[in-house]
Scaffold this motif. Structure first.
Motif, mmCIF file in Angstrom:
data_model
loop_
_atom_site.group_PDB
_atom_site.id
_atom_site.type_symbol
_atom_site.label_atom_id
_atom_site.label_comp_id
_atom_site.label_asym_id
_atom_site.label_seq_id
_atom_site.Cartn_x
_atom_site.Cartn_y
_atom_site.Cartn_z
ATOM 1 N N GLN A 198 -10.578 7.529 -8.997
ATOM 2 C CA GLN A 198 -9.826 7.350 -7.754
ATOM 3 C C GLN A 198 -9.752 5.883 -7.343
ATOM 4 O O GLN A 198 -8.745 5.445 -6.789
ATOM 5 C CB GLN A 198 -10.453 8.178 -6.640
ATOM 6 N N ALA A 211 -1.209 5.091 -3.403
ATOM 7 C CA ALA A 211 -2.498 4.477 -3.064
ATOM 8 C C ALA A 211 -3.169 5.241 -1.934
ATOM 9 O O ALA A 211 -4.394 5.422 -1.931
ATOM 10 C CB ALA A 211 -2.294 3.010 -2.672
ATOM 11 N N GLY A 212 -2.380 5.719 -0.969
ATOM 12 C CA GLY A 212 -2.947 6.495 0.127
ATOM 13 C C GLY A 212 -3.548 7.807 -0.347
ATOM 14 O O GLY A 212 -4.623 8.206 0.108
ATOM 15 N N ALA A 215 -4.657 8.439 -3.394
ATOM 16 C CA ALA A 215 -5.862 8.101 -4.167
ATOM 17 C C ALA A 215 -7.019 7.760 -3.238
ATOM 18 O O ALA A 215 -8.166 8.159 -3.475
ATOM 19 C CB ALA A 215 -5.569 6.927 -5.105
ATOM 20 N N LEU A 216 -6.733 7.029 -2.156
ATOM 21 C CA LEU A 216 -7.775 6.652 -1.204
ATOM 22 C C LEU A 216 -8.329 7.890 -0.489
ATOM 23 O O LEU A 216 -9.548 7.988 -0.257
ATOM 24 C CB LEU A 216 -7.215 5.668 -0.188
ATOM 25 N N PHE A 249 0.873 -1.175 0.000
ATOM 26 C CA PHE A 249 0.000 0.000 0.000
ATOM 27 C C PHE A 249 0.911 1.226 0.000
ATOM 28 O O PHE A 249 1.424 1.642 1.034
ATOM 29 C CB PHE A 249 -0.911 0.000 1.222
ATOM 30 N N VAL A 258 -6.317 3.890 -6.626
ATOM 31 C CA VAL A 258 -5.992 3.049 -5.474
ATOM 32 C C VAL A 258 -5.470 1.695 -5.955
ATOM 33 O O VAL A 258 -4.453 1.184 -5.461
ATOM 34 C CB VAL A 258 -7.219 2.860 -4.561
#
Length: 321
Positions: free
Chosen positions: A55, A9-10, A12-13, A5, A59
């Protein structure tokens, strides 16, 4: 193969959650009839759905990296369509303000159809001519803006798709150089049209604010500007930042998605992630939030009036905001 992760990814999350919050508010608005489907908010809701999908792909790409390049391509394409829809949204919000607040109930950006036959004719013209519809509706400024943005969006998508086939293992090959040059020209041209559209949007908002201060509006006040127009003016700033970033990303290779130096084995580098999400995604999210806030400033605006065949205006109860 193990997946991590990553910071990408963070990021995008974080914006996935941000857009989910907007999505939840808008669904609540529709369910409680605070928002109407036949209103300017439906196009904004469409933008939110596109951005949620974008998004979610971000992720996935942040976790899987290049193990699934389809997620990466979907992220790029959906991101471009999200910006396209948001620019159109802002134009629609200005038109809606005109229709609700000007004494004529008309917008000088888009004259309203006076008969169902006109609506059918316009649909057929758009169906067969597409972005060339402005050749028929030359007296309708919004048709011209819409057509120009469609062509610009097509140029951006085509340029990006053409560059996707380049061989980055041999960046000095004639084919790769040719693809880079053609893609740079088409994408820069498309982004330039969007930037010009944003500049014209500012002129339209400022003219509307000046006229509003001089002539008044549905509130019966002169000498002040309707708060909805102030929100549209504020929303323009993140939009223009997003537009300038689009130009730079298309013309400056160090900021391009197609620069290998912007990637590592797991996806984007931290530097590129920060640039992309701060200038590309945050700006769109802020503009989307501000456009939603116009609900609060327009709740007491009069209902949109219906244009009849003889250009008389009658009460129209089912369309608000």
């Amino acid at each position: 193969m193990s997946y991590k992760f990553t910071g990408e990814a963070g990021a995008a999350l974080a914006f996935l959650i941000g857009y989910l919050a907007i999505f939840g508010w808008m669904c609540y608005g529709y369910l409680t009839h605070r928002l109407k489907w036949r209103s300017r908010y439906s196009l904004l809701f469409f933008h939110v759905i596109i951005r949620l999908a974008s998004q979610a792909c971000g992720v996935g790409f942040g976790v899987l990296g290049f193990a699934n390049t389809n997620l990466f391509l979907a992220f790029l394409i959906l991101g471009a369509e999200g910006y396209f829809s948001l620019v159109l949204c802002t134009f629609r919000f200005v038109i809606s303000w005109h229709q609700h607040n000007l004494p004529s109930g008309e917008s000088w950006l888009e004259p309203r159809d006076t008969a169902s036959t006109n609506k059918v004719r316009k649909f057929l013209v758009f169906l067969f001519l597409g972005p060339l519809a402005f050749l028929v509706y030359h007296d309708n400024p919004m048709v011209f803006f819409h057509s120009a943005l469609i062509l610009a969006n097509a140029a951006i998508v085509i340029g990006g798709s053409y560059l996707a086939g380049a061989d980055y293992n041999d960046p000095n090959s004639p084919d790769t150089k040719r693809r880079l040059q053609i893609s740079k020209i088409t994408r820069t041209t498309g982004q330039s049209v969007f930037l010009a559209g944003n500049a014209m949007l500012l002129v339209i908002i400022l003219v509307t604010m000046r006229n509003n201060r001089r002539d008044g509006d549905s509130r019966g006040k002169r000498g002040s500007v309707h708060p909805t127009l102030w929100l549209l003016f504020i929303a323009w700033f993140p939009l223009i930042v997003r537009g300038i970033f689009g130009i730079l990303q298309a013309s400056v290779f160090s900021l391009s998605y197609y620069n290998p130096d912007n990637y590592r084995s797991t996806g984007f580098t931290p530097r590129f992630t920060l640039i992309e999400y701060f200038l590309g995604v945050l700006t769109e999210w802020l503009a989307c939030v501000i456009l939603n806030l116009t609900y609060l400033t327009s709740r007491h605006d009069p209902k949109k009036r219906e244009v009849t065949g003889d250009n008389k205006m009658e009460g129209k109860e089912e369309v608000v905001n």
